[in-house]
Motif scaffolding. Structure first.
Motif, PDB file in Angstrom:
ATOM      1  N   ARG A 161       0.805  -1.222   0.000  1.00 52.31           N
ATOM      2  CA  ARG A 161       0.000   0.000   0.000  1.00 52.31           C
ATOM      3  C   ARG A 161       0.841   1.277   0.000  1.00 52.31           C
ATOM      4  O   ARG A 161       0.288   2.369   0.117  1.00 52.31           O
ATOM      5  CB  ARG A 161      -1.001   0.020   1.155  1.00 52.31           C
TER       6      ARG A 161
ATOM      7  N   THR B  94       2.243   4.184  -1.659  1.00 51.79           N
ATOM      8  CA  THR B  94       1.929   4.838  -2.933  1.00 51.79           C
ATOM      9  C   THR B  94       3.147   5.604  -3.437  1.00 51.79           C
ATOM     10  O   THR B  94       4.101   5.839  -2.691  1.00 51.79           O
ATOM     11  CB  THR B  94       0.755   5.811  -2.777  1.00 51.79           C
TER      12      THR B  94
ATOM     13  N   GLY C 291      -2.420  -4.441  -2.367  1.00 55.42           N
ATOM     14  CA  GLY C 291      -1.634  -3.259  -2.700  1.00 55.42           C
ATOM     15  C   GLY C 291      -0.145  -3.506  -2.712  1.00 55.42           C
ATOM     16  O   GLY C 291       0.647  -2.620  -2.385  1.00 55.42           O
TER      17      GLY C 291
END
Length: 156
Positions: A36, A38, A75
């Motif tokens: 996750r 980003t 993710g």
């Protein structure tokens, strides 16, 4: 990773250490590519690192470990992206270390001789080459006379 703090909180703590201890060596372990993470998260990290008072970083590229909570998270960051991010943070880390070493030019520290007495490790984790002539495990005062990739100094 269930860390109970934010980047902003961490930055305040590190800044406070630098304020209280101007010559401290401050390192940090950094995991890149955690599920996750980003592009924005990574860029925020890099922006912080570039302006931070950190002196060295130890970079860990994320990799799945069976049975951990992270291994079942969605993710996932692609392996090539993780490797590229790790490389970029290591390069920033090299610049941080060089910057710190350069600030230590002319400073004097207590340190302990290592190896054959020609290397001193200081209380703030500088490794300074000195002329031979000392025994191993001897406490000395060393002044940093050359900075850069390898620090050189003189025993006082």
């Amino acid at each position: 990773m269930r860390r109970p703090y934010t980047l902003e909180h961490y930055a305040r703590l590190v800044d406070d250490i630098r304020r209280r201890m101007p010559h401290a060596s401050i390192g940090s372990d950094i995991i890149v590519g955690f599920p996750r993470e980003t592009d924005g998260d990574f860029e925020a990290l890099c922006t912080y690192l570039e302006r931070s008072p950190l002196t060295h970083v130890h970079v860990f590229p994320y990799s799945d470990r069976p049975g951990t909570a992270a291994s079942s998270m969605d993710g996932k960051v692609h392996g090539a992206v993780v490797r590229a991010r790790a490389s970029r943070v290591r390069e920033i880390g090299r610049r941080l270390t060089t910057r710190f070493r350069d600030t230590q030019l002319g400073t004097t520290h207590w340190g302990l001789t290592l190896e054959d007495g020609s290397l001193v490790v200081t209380g703030n984790y500088l490794k300074v080459r000195v002329p031979p002539g000392r025994r191993r495990n001897e406490w000395v005062r060393v002044t940093v006379t050359e900075a850069g990739e390898a620090l050189r100094g003189e025993i006082r």
